[in-house]
Write a protein that holds these residues in place. Structure first.
Motif, short mmCIF file in Angstrom:
data_model
loop_
_atom_site.label_atom_id
_atom_site.label_comp_id
_atom_site.label_asym_id
_atom_site.label_seq_id
_atom_site.Cartn_x
_atom_site.Cartn_y
_atom_site.Cartn_z
N GLY A 1 -10.08 3.70 -0.24
CA GLY A 1 -8.61 3.98 0.16
C GLY A 1 -7.95 4.36 1.26
N LYS A 2 -8.88 5.21 2.39
CA LYS A 2 -8.12 5.81 3.20
C LYS A 2 -6.71 5.58 4.34
CE LYS A 2 -12.72 5.29 5.17
NZ LYS A 2 -13.20 4.62 4.28
N THR A 3 -7.90 3.48 4.95
CA THR A 3 -6.26 2.77 4.72
C THR A 3 -5.17 3.27 4.21
OG1 THR A 3 -7.84 1.37 6.25
CG2 THR A 3 -5.86 0.63 5.88
N HIS A 4 -5.48 2.98 2.02
CA HIS A 4 -4.19 2.62 1.19
C HIS A 4 -3.60 3.63 1.53
CE1 HIS A 4 -2.56 1.14 -2.94
NE2 HIS A 4 -2.37 1.98 -2.14
N GLN B 1 1.23 3.74 -5.89
CA GLN B 1 -0.02 2.00 -6.20
C GLN B 1 -1.29 2.42 -6.33
OE1 GLN B 1 0.17 -0.75 -7.30
NE2 GLN B 1 2.60 -0.62 -7.32
N PHE B 2 -1.31 3.90 -5.24
CA PHE B 2 -2.59 4.90 -5.59
C PHE B 2 -3.24 5.29 -7.18
CE2 PHE B 2 -5.63 7.27 -3.93
CZ PHE B 2 -6.46 7.11 -2.80
N VAL B 3 -4.62 4.73 -7.50
CA VAL B 3 -5.26 5.31 -8.70
C VAL B 3 -5.90 6.90 -8.30
CG1 VAL B 3 -6.19 4.99 -10.25
CG2 VAL B 3 -5.01 3.27 -9.72
N LEU C 1 0.61 -1.15 -0.28
CA LEU C 1 -0.45 -0.18 0.02
C LEU C 1 0.44 1.29 0.01
CD1 LEU C 1 -2.54 -1.21 2.57
CD2 LEU C 1 -3.15 -1.84 0.09
N ASP D 1 -10.38 4.49 11.14
CA ASP D 1 -11.40 4.41 12.30
C ASP D 1 -11.70 5.25 13.47
OD1 ASP D 1 -12.26 2.77 9.43
OD2 ASP D 1 -11.18 1.29 10.18
N GLU E 1 -11.75 -5.40 -6.13
CA GLU E 1 -11.24 -6.27 -6.15
C GLU E 1 -11.32 -7.65 -6.22
OE1 GLU E 1 -8.65 -4.88 -3.15
OE2 GLU E 1 -7.71 -3.41 -5.05
#
Ligand SMILES: Nc1ncnc2c1ncn2[C@@H]1O[C@H](COP(=O)(O)OP(=O)(O)OP(=O)(O)O)[C@@H](O)[C@H]1O
Length: 442
Positions: A149-152, A112-114, A108, A208, A310
């Motif tokens: 995607g927040k955790t990402h 890798q983040f689009v 992550l 979270d 995914e």
């Protein structure tokens, strides 16, 4: 046992510092920093003029944390130039260099983040924070529905800081893990170690934070952690499924702190982003040949959650390989039919959708077009807007006008809420699916 002498302290300190940074950082910046004196718990260091300001800006926090490890709680460093007189005493919160247990996923990363319109601001803010911890936006608060995607982004920041942060430390945690750790520390008297673990870092990333609500003791401890870090200039990044103002059960003082930096959201991804995420995944996981149209079909059918997207890809690929069939749009349809309602865009009128929705929910057209927010009218209205968006080619502003002259942002909001609700609420899913079928949408 007598206290170690300054020479021993300096030797230990230097060894720890060399261990804490990469070889090149050590040689370029820290190797020439020398010992001047130990004044109480202040370790006075002398840095050559050409590196001093850089060492001060980038490494003071790390060096302070190391001083605390070697000398004790409250210890700090003072970095002076070769000719400079020593000037002592700047307050610093209690902290100890933490042993940082990392639970980071190396996959992550920012690479890798689009990026799409749905997450552009959150991505830019996260990158700025990773590049300049404590200096860009503090705290950074990222909110939005699950699977977007927040955790990402949190892992990306931590991975970036570890790789490029010149010895700065980052810690990722969830409210769940923070709570477990806190409760454990209360039980076995490990509060000092607990505090050191969370207050001794340069960047704290907490996932979270909505779960802080209704956990009064954890919330209080978190408040103190937040303050200690913020005062020390450390960076805080928080995520939540909703914006701070909607964390209603949280104490005002914490909510206000969450709002004091930058709040940005991640939205459901647009089609191009979904498609890029799928293509990236296919390339990365080396899953073999997939008909590009099958990917488009998956992107069309799983619209609101990248985790689900995914998951859908994995199921389709697994099904293909188990049955020995190539991954085609037909195969993808077959697999996804059981999972997601199929909304095939056909040209229908908004009026027809409104009438069918009124009949399904047992309300009148006047209700539907009114401004009442009571249930089930409000939900029926959102569903009708959502279906108008999904099943017709009518533009958002035109849909808004057809619903009693509402704004197009209201329609967007309704679509998003309905999509979220059918992803999480079985009854809502069934209701929308039934209506879709009646309208000939599948
Ligand atoms: N923009 C993106 N580019 C590439 N992959 C993404 C992107 N956004 C999310 N993903 C992937 O989608 C999956 C879900 O994302 P993530 O776990 O970060 O969501 P989240 O918003 O933290 O959800 P939750 O609130 O449920 O924790 C992960 O595998 C992540 O890598």
């Amino acid at each position: 046992m007598s206290d170690p002498d300054p020479a021993t302290i300096w030797h230990r300190f230097r060894t720890e510092a060399q261990r804490a940074v990469s070889e090149s950082t050590w040689h370029i910046w820290l190797e020439r920093v020398g010992f001047r004196e130990l004044a109480g718990t202040t370790l006075v260091l002398e840095a050559p003029d050409d590196v001093r300001s850089w060492v001060e800006t980038r490494f003071t926090r790390l060096l302070n944390a190391l001083a605390e490890t070697v000398i004790g709680p409250g210890a700090r460093v003072d970095i002076v130039g070769p000719q400079e007189q020593v000037e002592i005493e700047r307050p610093r919160p209690e902290a100890q260099r933490a042993q940082i247990a990392q639970e980071l996923n190396p996959r992550l990363t920012f690479d890798q983040f689009v990026i799409g319109d749905c997450n552009r601001l959150a991505h830019a803010a996260a990158l700025a924070v990773a590049e300049m911890p404590g200096l860009a936006y503090n705290p950074l608060f990222i909110c939005g529905p699950p699977g977007l995607g927040k955790t990402h982004l949190l892992h990306s920041i931590a991975n970036y800081v570890h790789e490029h942060g010149a010895g700065l430390t980052a810690r990722y945690t969830t409210v769940e893990a923070f709570t477990d750790h806190f409760v454990g520390a209360l039980k076995d008297g490990g509060m000092e170690a607990f505090k050191a673990a969370y207050r001794g870092v340069d960047v704290l990333l907490v996932d979270d934070v909505q779960f802080l609500q209704s956990r009064a003791k954890t919330e209080q401890e978190f408040f103190h952690t937040f303050n200690a870090l913020h005062q020390a200039g450390a960076q805080l990044v928080l995520t939540s499924d909703r914006p701070p103002r909607d964390l209603e059960a949280l104490e005002d003082r914490l909510r206000e702190r969450f709002e004091a930096g930058l709040v940005c959201d991640v939205k459901p991804p647009e089609r191009a982003t979904r498609l890029t995420v799928l293509r990236k995944r296919v390339a990365q996981d080396d899953v073999g040949d997939i008909d590009p149209q099958a990917l488009e079909l998956i992107a069309d059918r799983v619209a609101t959650n990248l985790r689900a997207l995914e998951g859908a890809l994995i199921r389709v690929v697994a099904f293909g390989s188990l049955t020995g069939r190539p991954v085609t749009p037909e195969l993808a349809n077959e697999v996804l039919d059981g999972l997601y309602p199929q909304l095939k865009p056909k040209v229908r009128s908004v009026k027809e959708i409104q009438e069918q929705t009124c009949a399904a929910f047992g309300i009148t057209m006047d209700d539907l077009l009114s401004s009442t927010r009571t249930q089930p009218v409000a939900f029926a209205r959102q569903v009708a807007m959502y279906l108008s968006r999904e099943l017709t080619d009518v533009s958002l502003p035109a849909i808004g006008r057809a619903f009693g002259n509402r704004n197009h942002t209201t329609v967007m909001h309704a679509c998003k809420r309905t999509a979220e609700r059918i992803a999480t609420d079985k009854d809502a899913y069934e209701a929308v699916r039934k209506l879709t079928r009646e309208l000939g949408g599948e």
